[in-house]
Scaffold this active site. Structure first.
Site, mmCIF file in Angstrom:
data_model
loop_
_atom_site.group_PDB
_atom_site.id
_atom_site.type_symbol
_atom_site.label_atom_id
_atom_site.label_comp_id
_atom_site.label_asym_id
_atom_site.label_seq_id
_atom_site.Cartn_x
_atom_site.Cartn_y
_atom_site.Cartn_z
ATOM 1 N N CYS A 50 48.512 30.121 40.220
ATOM 2 C CA CYS A 50 48.059 29.079 39.296
ATOM 3 C C CYS A 50 47.067 28.143 39.995
ATOM 4 C CB CYS A 50 49.259 28.290 38.795
ATOM 5 S SG CYS A 50 50.069 27.348 40.111
ATOM 6 N N ALA A 53 48.426 26.421 42.998
ATOM 7 C CA ALA A 53 48.492 27.326 44.159
ATOM 8 C C ALA A 53 47.127 27.390 44.851
ATOM 9 C CB ALA A 53 48.934 28.720 43.717
ATOM 10 N N ARG A 84 52.158 31.297 53.399
ATOM 11 C CA ARG A 84 50.817 31.874 53.520
ATOM 12 C C ARG A 84 50.399 32.226 54.944
ATOM 13 N NH1 ARG A 84 45.793 29.095 52.725
ATOM 14 N NH2 ARG A 84 44.102 30.482 52.067
ATOM 15 N N HIS A 182 40.697 25.998 43.558
ATOM 16 C CA HIS A 182 39.728 25.965 44.660
ATOM 17 C C HIS A 182 38.618 24.968 44.328
ATOM 18 C CE1 HIS A 182 40.726 30.539 45.055
ATOM 19 N NE2 HIS A 182 41.633 29.806 45.662
HETATM 20 S S1 CFN Z 1 43.072 32.383 46.935
HETATM 21 FE FE1 CFN Z 1 41.641 33.223 48.423
HETATM 22 S S2 CFN Z 1 40.954 31.922 49.996
HETATM 23 S S3 CFN Z 1 39.942 34.416 47.792
HETATM 24 FE FE2 CFN Z 1 41.054 35.519 49.316
HETATM 25 S S4 CFN Z 1 40.098 35.086 51.203
HETATM 26 FE FE3 CFN Z 1 43.537 36.120 49.089
HETATM 27 S S5 CFN Z 1 44.729 35.709 47.307
HETATM 28 MO MO1 CFN Z 1 46.064 35.321 49.090
HETATM 29 S S6 CFN Z 1 45.652 33.132 49.467
HETATM 30 FE FE4 CFN Z 1 44.204 34.277 50.660
HETATM 31 FE FE5 CFN Z 1 41.752 33.698 50.942
HETATM 32 FE FE6 CFN Z 1 39.500 33.556 49.742
HETATM 33 FE FE7 CFN Z 1 44.081 33.862 48.170
HETATM 34 S S7 CFN Z 1 43.307 33.517 52.508
HETATM 35 S S8 CFN Z 1 44.913 36.288 50.746
HETATM 36 S S9 CFN Z 1 41.781 37.521 48.942
HETATM 37 N N1 CFN Z 1 42.685 34.469 49.443
HETATM 38 C C1 HCA Z 2 48.786 32.514 46.185
HETATM 39 C C2 HCA Z 2 48.957 32.724 47.671
HETATM 40 C C3 HCA Z 2 48.879 34.162 48.096
HETATM 41 C C4 HCA Z 2 50.076 34.955 47.617
HETATM 42 C C5 HCA Z 2 50.301 36.203 48.393
HETATM 43 C C6 HCA Z 2 50.976 37.374 47.756
HETATM 44 C C7 HCA Z 2 48.821 34.188 49.652
HETATM 45 O O1 HCA Z 2 48.272 33.373 45.460
HETATM 46 O O2 HCA Z 2 49.143 31.461 45.732
HETATM 47 O O3 HCA Z 2 51.055 37.494 46.528
HETATM 48 O O4 HCA Z 2 51.417 38.205 48.531
HETATM 49 O O5 HCA Z 2 47.939 34.767 50.200
HETATM 50 O O6 HCA Z 2 49.731 33.622 50.264
HETATM 51 O O7 HCA Z 2 47.690 34.733 47.618
#
Ligand code: CFN
Ligand code: HCA
Length: 528
Positions: A50, A53, A84, A182
């Site tokens: 969401c 998050a 995370r 974001h």
């Molecule tokens: S929200 Fe982003 S910030 S978009 Fe990417 S590289 Fe994932 S979903 Mo999990 S939390 Fe994580 Fe980053 Fe950019 Fe999220 S560190 S792994 S692909 N990510």
């Molecule tokens: C998020 C965080 C997440 C969840 C990871 C997952 C992360 O979406 O709020 O579903 O395994 O990287 O911690 O993307």
């Protein structure tokens, strides 16, 4: 025979069919439009998160010297607590508050009568105990619904305590995914953080690292390489970050952007407001790391830096080459499916490619169309190493998203070969016949494993165990399971080792999914 896309779609009722049909694409030729960044079908079991998050967990979460308060019932704070793997260690001010979860723990009476007094008290208490460098307050769904004015609470607390307090109205229901969060975080950074730092002596080649969150220590590996070359890292947004370093982002000469989704907004805003140029880079994969380092050196245009970059690349590569190739020997020819948030499903294709593993399906949870389809590279020309006078040569006049900087004399020549893969969207690295699915759901995941049979399914915690119980190796690309770093040279080797171990573990001969042995119940539409 029906293709994979049709097989999935056939299983849907008419309304869901209509919604999902443009989110699934079997690639063919140059032009492959995909529907993305749209509201999920309710109840379909998406892996998305969401707005809260995206703001609290992703962008703000890794800053170590602030108190980050979740204003809301305890669940949101609890479930975003230390999941995370954004690593941190105390910096020069000795603060590392990452292990704590701060929440106002709203109760029914706060929902009915308002929670602002409780929030003000929580800020007072946290500042008194922890002496943070700033207090950030994040809102959860009920806060917006009952109308608590967190901005007013923050302003009053700042005045009362003399510590900067910033509110983020990132109620979970906003937008369609974490992507909205974001953006909210980026906006507040530009408004309240960037440009508020104390003057500091700048070294040579000062840079910001944007969109690197230090998952499993990635930022530390990237910083190690950049320090070895001689860059002055002004700040990292936000892996292992100190808010006081972040305040100085306006003083850098270049921002490099690792995550291409969560932080591109701020790169653009800092450029517009302070003239700091930015470029997309990708430190995942050997090819990605080397090309990123070379492009950064080209931006500064200093022959000494270019030479030093080549030296470090040669040294680092030599240290891992033999081991990396040994893993490659055991992995080449395998197939993978990649399903992560908004950036990594593209980045990791480059590392997999280094290992001879081809990606047959990839998708984002919440990527935007440009993250899939990409845009033409728009190079800017730097007049000379000392001049801030930037002249641009336009490749695609209307599309100003993907850009990089090069010395003037190289401009014409380089503009012809500017299609560097990691500046483009995900499709650039995929082949005809490969499949892309946006906002994959659990039904589609099971279909994908059954029909396409990838050797490895890279995704997150919500899908991992379905895949593994089904006999398919799954590695988490969000958290790296318990491993990492995966970025840079050493990270590429860690990744190769982990995937090699996973693929070759004897476990797979012992796993049989229950549904392979026992008959499954199949639903029937009554009256259909
Ligand atoms: S929200 Fe982003 S910030 S978009 Fe990417 S590289 Fe994932 S979903 Mo999990 S939390 Fe994580 Fe980053 Fe950019 Fe999220 S560190 S792994 S692909 N990510
Ligand atoms: C998020 C965080 C997440 C969840 C990871 C997952 C992360 O979406 O709020 O579903 O395994 O990287 O911690 O993307």
């Amino acid at each position: 025979m029906a293709n994979f896309r049709d097989t999935i779609l056939e299983g849907y009722p008419a309304k869901v069919f209509k919604n999902r049909k443009d989110h699934i694409v079997e690639l063919e030729g140059e032009d492959n439009p995909i529907e993305a960044n749209r509201r999920t079908v309710p109840g379909i079991i998406t892996s998305r998160g969401c707005c809260y998050a995206g703001c609290k967990g992703v962008v703000l979460g890794p800053i170590k010297d602030i108190v980050l308060i979740t204003h809301g019932p305890i669940g949101c704070g609890y479930y975003s607590w230390l999941t995370r793997r954004n690593k941190a260690r105390p910096g020069s001010n000795g603060l590392d508050l990452i292990p704590y979860s701060f929440s106002t723990d709203m109760q029914e009476s706060d929902i009915v009568f308002g929670g602002v007094n409780k929030l003000a008290k929580a800020i007072d208490e946290a500042v008194e105990i922890f002496h943070p460098r700033a207090v950030f307050i994040t809102a959860t769904c009920p806060v917006g619904l009952i109308g608590d004015d967190i901005n007013a609470v923050a302003a009053a607390a700042q005045k009362r305590l003399g510590v900067q307090c910033v509110a983020f109205s990132c109620e979970g229901y906003k937008g369609v995914s974490q992507s909205a969060g974001h953006h909210i975080a980026n906006n507040q950074f530009v408004k309240y953080i960037v440009g508020t730092g104390e003057e500091r002596k700048m070294g040579k080649y000062p840079i910001n690292i944007l969109g690197e969150y230090n998952i499993g220590g990635d930022a530390w590996e990237i910083e190690r390489i950049l320090n070895k070359i001689g860059y002055d890292i002004v700040c990292t947004y936000t892996g292992d970050a100190s808010v006081d370093d972040m305040r100085n982002a306006n003083r850098a000469e270049l921002s490099i952007v690792q995550c291409h989704r969560s932080i591109n907004y701020i790169a653009e805003m800092i450029e517009t407001k302070y003239g700091v140029r930015w470029m997309k880079i990708n430190f995942i994969g050997l090819k990605g790391t080397m090309e990123s380092l070379r492009n950064m050196a080209k931006f500064f245009g200093d022959p000494e830096l270019i030479e030093r970059t080549e030296q470090v690349i040669a040294e680092e590569f030599a240290l891992i080459e033999d081991q990396f190739n040994a893993h490659k020997e055991r992995l080449k020819g395998r197939t993978a499916a990649l399903y992560v948030g908004g950036s990594r499903s593209h980045h990791y294709q480059i590392l997999l490619n280094d290992l001879g593993i081809s990606t047959i399906l990839a998708g984002y949870e919440f990527g935007h169309r440009e993250d899939y389809e990409g845009r033409k590279v728009l190079p800017f020309v730097k007049e000379d190493a000392d001049s801030k006078n930037i002249e641009s040569i336009t490749v695609e006049p209307d599309e100003k998203n993907y850009h990089m900087y090069i010395p003037k004399e190289k401009a014409e020549e380089l503009s012809k070969e500017m299609e560097l893969d990691y500046y483009n969207g995900m499709f650039y690295d995929m082949k005809d016949g490969n499949v892309a699915i946006d906002d994959l759901n659990h039904y589609e995941t099971e279909m994908l494993l059954e029909k396409l049979k990838p050797d490895i399914f890279f995704s997150g915690i919500k899908d991992k165990f379905v895949a593994q119980k089904n006999g398919t190796l799954s590695r988490q690309l969000h958290s790296y399971d318990y491993s990492g770093p995966y970025a840079g040279f050493n990270g590429a080797l860690n990744f190769a080792r982990d995937v090699d171990m996973g693929v070759h573990t004897p476990t797979w001969t012992l796993v049989e999914a229950p549904w392979k042995k026992n008959p499954m119940l199949v639903g029937e539409v009554l009256g259909g």
